[in-house]
Design a protein around this motif. Structure first.
Motif, PDB file in Angstrom:
ATOM      1  N   GLY A  75       0.811  -1.223   0.000  1.00 41.69           N
ATOM      2  CA  GLY A  75       0.000   0.000   0.000  1.00 41.69           C
ATOM      3  C   GLY A  75       0.833   1.257   0.000  1.00 41.69           C
ATOM      4  N   TRP A  76       1.956   1.235   0.730  1.00 44.96           N
ATOM      5  CA  TRP A  76       2.856   2.386   0.750  1.00 44.96           C
ATOM      6  C   TRP A  76       3.445   2.640  -0.640  1.00 44.96           C
ATOM      7  CZ3 TRP A  76       4.262   6.142   4.137  1.00 44.96           C
ATOM      8  CH2 TRP A  76       5.465   6.828   3.902  1.00 44.96           C
ATOM      9  N   VAL A  77       3.829   1.574  -1.324  1.00 46.30           N
ATOM     10  CA  VAL A  77       4.446   1.719  -2.649  1.00 46.30           C
ATOM     11  C   VAL A  77       3.432   2.195  -3.680  1.00 46.30           C
ATOM     12  CG1 VAL A  77       5.573   0.470  -4.526  1.00 46.30           C
ATOM     13  CG2 VAL A  77       6.240   0.023  -2.154  1.00 46.30           C
ATOM     14  N   VAL A  78       2.236   1.591  -3.700  1.00 50.10           N
ATOM     15  CA  VAL A  78       1.236   1.977  -4.712  1.00 50.10           C
ATOM     16  C   VAL A  78       0.710   3.378  -4.473  1.00 50.10           C
ATOM     17  CG1 VAL A  78       0.543  -0.429  -5.082  1.00 50.10           C
ATOM     18  CG2 VAL A  78      -0.723   0.962  -3.444  1.00 50.10           C
ATOM     19  N   SER A  79       0.940   3.921  -3.286  1.00 48.24           N
ATOM     20  CA  SER A  79       0.517   5.292  -2.998  1.00 48.24           C
ATOM     21  C   SER A  79       1.514   6.312  -3.511  1.00 48.24           C
ATOM     22  CB  SER A  79       0.322   5.485  -1.492  1.00 48.24           C
ATOM     23  OG  SER A  79      -0.704   4.651  -1.012  1.00 48.24           O
ATOM     24  N   GLY A  80       2.573   5.831  -4.144  1.00 49.91           N
ATOM     25  CA  GLY A  80       3.540   6.726  -4.750  1.00 49.91           C
ATOM     26  C   GLY A  80       4.760   7.001  -3.911  1.00 49.91           C
ATOM     27  N   HIS A  81       4.946   6.272  -2.812  1.00 51.44           N
ATOM     28  CA  HIS A  81       6.126   6.446  -1.978  1.00 51.44           C
ATOM     29  C   HIS A  81       7.232   5.498  -2.448  1.00 51.44           C
ATOM     30  CE1 HIS A  81       2.688   7.778   0.496  1.00 51.44           C
ATOM     31  NE2 HIS A  81       3.520   8.736   0.875  1.00 51.44           N
ATOM     32  N   GLY A  82       8.396   5.637  -1.870  1.00 53.06           N
ATOM     33  CA  GLY A  82       9.531   4.853  -2.320  1.00 53.06           C
ATOM     34  C   GLY A  82       9.494   3.397  -1.866  1.00 53.06           C
ATOM     35  N   ASP A  83      10.400   2.586  -2.477  1.00 54.44           N
ATOM     36  CA  ASP A  83      10.500   1.164  -2.138  1.00 54.44           C
ATOM     37  C   ASP A  83      11.239   0.902  -0.835  1.00 54.44           C
ATOM     38  OD1 ASP A  83       9.195   0.658  -4.452  1.00 54.44           O
ATOM     39  OD2 ASP A  83      10.982   0.126  -5.619  1.00 54.44           O
ATOM     40  N   PHE A 116      -2.235   6.854  10.952  1.00 55.92           N
ATOM     41  CA  PHE A 116      -1.022   7.422  10.353  1.00 55.92           C
ATOM     42  C   PHE A 116      -0.738   6.749   9.014  1.00 55.92           C
ATOM     43  CE2 PHE A 116      -0.685   7.704  15.006  1.00 55.92           C
ATOM     44  CZ  PHE A 116      -0.678   9.089  15.144  1.00 55.92           C
ATOM     45  N   ASP A 117       0.383   6.037   8.911  1.00 58.79           N
ATOM     46  CA  ASP A 117       0.712   5.359   7.659  1.00 58.79           C
ATOM     47  C   ASP A 117       1.587   4.152   7.954  1.00 58.79           C
ATOM     48  OD1 ASP A 117       3.432   6.277   7.927  1.00 58.79           O
ATOM     49  OD2 ASP A 117       2.801   8.204   7.089  1.00 58.79           O
ATOM     50  N   ALA A 118       1.911   3.388   6.904  1.00 62.86           N
ATOM     51  CA  ALA A 118       2.652   2.138   7.063  1.00 62.86           C
ATOM     52  C   ALA A 118       4.039   2.373   7.651  1.00 62.86           C
ATOM     53  CB  ALA A 118       2.774   1.448   5.711  1.00 62.86           C
ATOM     54  N   ARG A 119       4.670   3.499   7.291  1.00 58.10           N
ATOM     55  CA  ARG A 119       6.012   3.759   7.827  1.00 58.10           C
ATOM     56  C   ARG A 119       5.977   3.885   9.349  1.00 58.10           C
ATOM     57  NH1 ARG A 119       8.717   9.235   5.919  1.00 58.10           N
ATOM     58  NH2 ARG A 119       6.837   9.947   6.990  1.00 58.10           N
ATOM     59  N   ILE A 120       4.996   4.623   9.867  1.00 58.48           N
ATOM     60  CA  ILE A 120       4.850   4.762  11.324  1.00 58.48           C
ATOM     61  C   ILE A 120       4.568   3.406  11.961  1.00 58.48           C
ATOM     62  CG2 ILE A 120       3.488   5.820  13.164  1.00 58.48           C
ATOM     63  CD1 ILE A 120       5.342   7.745  11.696  1.00 58.48           C
ATOM     64  N   THR A 121       3.764   2.601  11.281  1.00 64.92           N
ATOM     65  CA  THR A 121       3.448   1.263  11.796  1.00 64.92           C
ATOM     66  C   THR A 121       4.719   0.442  11.943  1.00 64.92           C
ATOM     67  OG1 THR A 121       1.246   1.269  10.805  1.00 64.92           O
ATOM     68  CG2 THR A 121       2.176  -0.866  11.393  1.00 64.92           C
ATOM     69  N   PHE A 122       5.538   0.406  10.906  1.00 62.58           N
ATOM     70  CA  PHE A 122       6.757  -0.410  10.962  1.00 62.58           C
ATOM     71  C   PHE A 122       7.772   0.135  11.960  1.00 62.58           C
ATOM     72  CE2 PHE A 122       5.524  -1.810   6.529  1.00 62.58           C
ATOM     73  CZ  PHE A 122       5.233  -3.113   6.915  1.00 62.58           C
ATOM     74  N   ILE A 123       7.890   1.450  12.043  1.00 64.60           N
ATOM     75  CA  ILE A 123       8.811   2.028  13.025  1.00 64.60           C
ATOM     76  C   ILE A 123       8.383   1.657  14.436  1.00 64.60           C
ATOM     77  CG2 ILE A 123       9.602   4.211  14.028  1.00 64.60           C
ATOM     78  CD1 ILE A 123       9.584   5.391  11.194  1.00 64.60           C
ATOM     79  N   THR A 124       7.072   1.723  14.681  1.00 66.78           N
ATOM     80  CA  THR A 124       6.548   1.340  16.000  1.00 66.78           C
ATOM     81  C   THR A 124       6.847  -0.123  16.301  1.00 66.78           C
ATOM     82  OG1 THR A 124       4.743   2.955  15.802  1.00 66.78           O
ATOM     83  CG2 THR A 124       4.465   1.179  17.417  1.00 66.78           C
ATOM     84  N   LEU A 125       6.603  -0.986  15.326  1.00 65.15           N
ATOM     85  CA  LEU A 125       6.834  -2.419  15.515  1.00 65.15           C
ATOM     86  C   LEU A 125       8.302  -2.728  15.765  1.00 65.15           C
ATOM     87  CD1 LEU A 125       4.520  -3.871  12.708  1.00 65.15           C
ATOM     88  CD2 LEU A 125       4.120  -3.978  15.176  1.00 65.15           C
ATOM     89  N   VAL A 126       9.198  -2.056  15.035  1.00 61.11           N
ATOM     90  CA  VAL A 126      10.629  -2.335  15.169  1.00 61.11           C
ATOM     91  C   VAL A 126      11.157  -1.817  16.510  1.00 61.11           C
ATOM     92  CG1 VAL A 126      12.908  -1.820  14.254  1.00 61.11           C
ATOM     93  CG2 VAL A 126      11.055  -2.442  12.696  1.00 61.11           C
TER      94      VAL A 126
END
Length: 518
Positions: free
Chosen positions: A376-384, A488-498
């Motif tokens: 979803g992050w990628v198809v929204s136009g953000h980087g890989d 928020f967004d997927a980046r915040i989700t992954f940062i929180t998880l990590v």
């Protein structure tokens, strides 16, 4: 499978206590008929031990224990008991577990022997209000009080039986009784056999009012077996000897909600904060509804998997409305992940396949959701570069699960720490209690002492839930995913998880290293 040992005479005429009828219960069964019907599902060919001659009864129990390859469940034949209480006792993972009741005391709330998870060395505690001297200064005595017809000759601690006496063996400040049911694990069956033979050889030293079940626990405790305790709580148990007692027992038991206790027991008692307050408060009722309509735990697991995949698909769109929908779906995927276990415990439908599916697809749901968020992050136009965070989250979680399973397997291979033992013919328990006091001091030093202090800190509610949350259990992980992805967004989700996952990994790894040293 459990080997059942029924302590009492064979069914006799209606004038015997076990031949009297429970008129308040459906079918008007006799005490013996009802109990035998309850036990037949566990052991269709249970052993019956005549209890008229104490020495002979002890040798008969020893014979059964010597030939047993499974756990044993001992219970007096004149017992009136809820099915759910039998189930909870026999499913205990403790090496030995006894149903107990504490002696009621004026001005002190009776805890009725509820099993706790605290320290197992309750040998120096003061009993609180009252005019009794501290237990360290008390002299052993022969208990003369009675609770439900049984002599009060048992010292009950916080989580186990500390000491037991007899008519000729004094015990330091007795405060309760062993009501009757006793569960012994297969690993302790040889000790039970040896103990019963030793007790039989010294049967002449027991009194006429000594109870057979308390004598067995007396021998086990003195031989170093840790006998855990279980109270009746919201379930019923009583030994009956007269029709009046039977009528009272039947009426009282009929007025208790056994199904409610069974439903509450379907919820795991060691769940995390989020699961306890935001899922289990209502998921148990979904579990009961599903069980009564014939749904199996595996079918509920499939519902959870489907919701998890649907959540991943929503996250993969990258659109805000669908991200919110994904957060809602992943929450309910976790709800049904709890429900499948609750259905299994409520309906008592357990299987290797179900346990494997539950553990495996918990990981599958997490990882497919990680993939959906990254897509979803990628198809929204953000980087890989989001895939780096996604792979970090997957790798971290995989390592944590590997450590969990490997540590658990190692702990299961570790034999339990032995308790002190004293000769069965010692006149009192002073030697035993002194050995327990010495053991307590030794276990309060070094690494073990630090772990014990941290365990005691758990009595404070804030510390208890902080410890639950810091390890980042599955409930908190799914909650973090649902909230951060929706708001928020997927980046915040992954940062929180990590970040939270790294803190959890450091905390658990430190604790397990320390526990490996003791």
């Amino acid at each position: 499978m459990t080997r059942v040992v029924l302590l009492g005479a064979s069914p006799g005429p209606d004038i015997s206590p076990t031949g009297l009828r429970l008129a308040a219960l459906p079918g008007n069964p006799t005490v013996a008929e009802r109990l035998r019907g309850q036990l037949s599902s566990m052991d269709p060919r249970f052993a019956t031990v005549q209890t008229g001659d104490v020495a002979a009864a002890l040798r008969a129990v020893a014979d059964v224990a010597e030939s047993a390859t499974e756990s044993l469940f001992l219970i007096p034949e004149n017992s009136v008991v809820h099915d759910e209480l039998i189930y909870q006792i026999t499913k205990s993972k403790r090496g030995a577990l006894a149903l107990v009741a504490k002696e009621p005391r004026t001005g002190v709330t009776e805890d009725n022997g509820q099993e706790e998870t605290g320290p197992e060395e309750p040998v120096t505690e003061d009993e609180g209000p009252g005019d009794r001297i501290p237990i360290d200064e008390a002299e052993p005595e022969i208990g003369l009080n009675r609770v439900e017809g049984l002599p009060v000759r048992v010292r009950i601690g916080k989580s186990r039986v500390v000491s037991v006496g007899t008519a000729n063996h004094a015990v330091t400040r007795p405060n309760g009784v062993v009501l009757g049911p006793l569960h012994i694990s297969a690993r302790n069956a040889p000790v039970l056999a040896q103990t019963c033979r030793e007790l039989a050889d010294m049967a002449h030293r027991f009194g006429a009012d000594d109870d057979l079940m308390q004598l067995i626990v007396f021998g086990l405790v003195r031989n170093g077996v840790s006998v855990g305790i279980r109270g009746r709580r919201d379930l019923f148990y009583r030994r009956v000897t007269t029709q009046e007692e039977i009528n009272e027992a039947g009426a009282e038991m009929a007025g208790m909600d056994e199904d409610r206790s069974r439903l509450n027991n379907a919820v795991k008692g060691a769940d995390g904060f989020f699961t306890t307050y935001f899922v289990s408060t209502y998921s148990r009722y979904i579990a009961r509804w599903a069980a009564r309509r014939g749904l199996t735990p595996n079918q509920v697991t499939l519902i959870s998997i489907a919701l998890g995949v649907a959540a991943a698909a929503c996250f993969a769109t990258g659109d805000r409305p669908w991200m919110v929908a994904g957060g809602v779906l992943i929450y309910f995927a976790f709800v049904f992940d709890c429900v499948d276990g609750q259905v299994a415990r409520y309906a008592r439908k357990f299987g290797v396949l179900g346990a494997w599916l539950d553990a495996t697809f918990d990981r599958f749901k997490e990882y497919v959701v990680f993939a959906g968020l990254a897509i979803g992050w990628v198809v929204s136009g953000h980087g890989d570069e989001i895939w780096i965070l996604a792979l970090a989250a997957i790798g971290l979680q995989s390592v944590r699960h590997l450590l969990d399973f490997s540590f658990g397997a190692a702990r299961r291979r570790k034999p339990p720490s032995p308790l002190p033992s004293i000769p069965l013919d010692s006149a009192d328990d002073r030697e035993l209690r002194q050995a327990l006091s010495t053991r307590k001091v030794e276990r309060s030093q070094g690494v073990r002492g630090m772990l014990k202090m941290w365990t005691k800190a758990g009595k404070y509610r804030a510390v208890h839930w902080a410890r639950k949350m810091i390890v980042f259990p599955i409930g908190e992980r799914f909650a973090a995913i649902a909230i951060t992805a929706a708001l928020f967004d997927a980046r915040i989700t992954f940062i929180t998880l990590v970040i939270w996952g790294c803190v959890a990994a450091a905390y658990t790894l430190t604790g397990r290293l320390m526990r490996s040293l003791v």
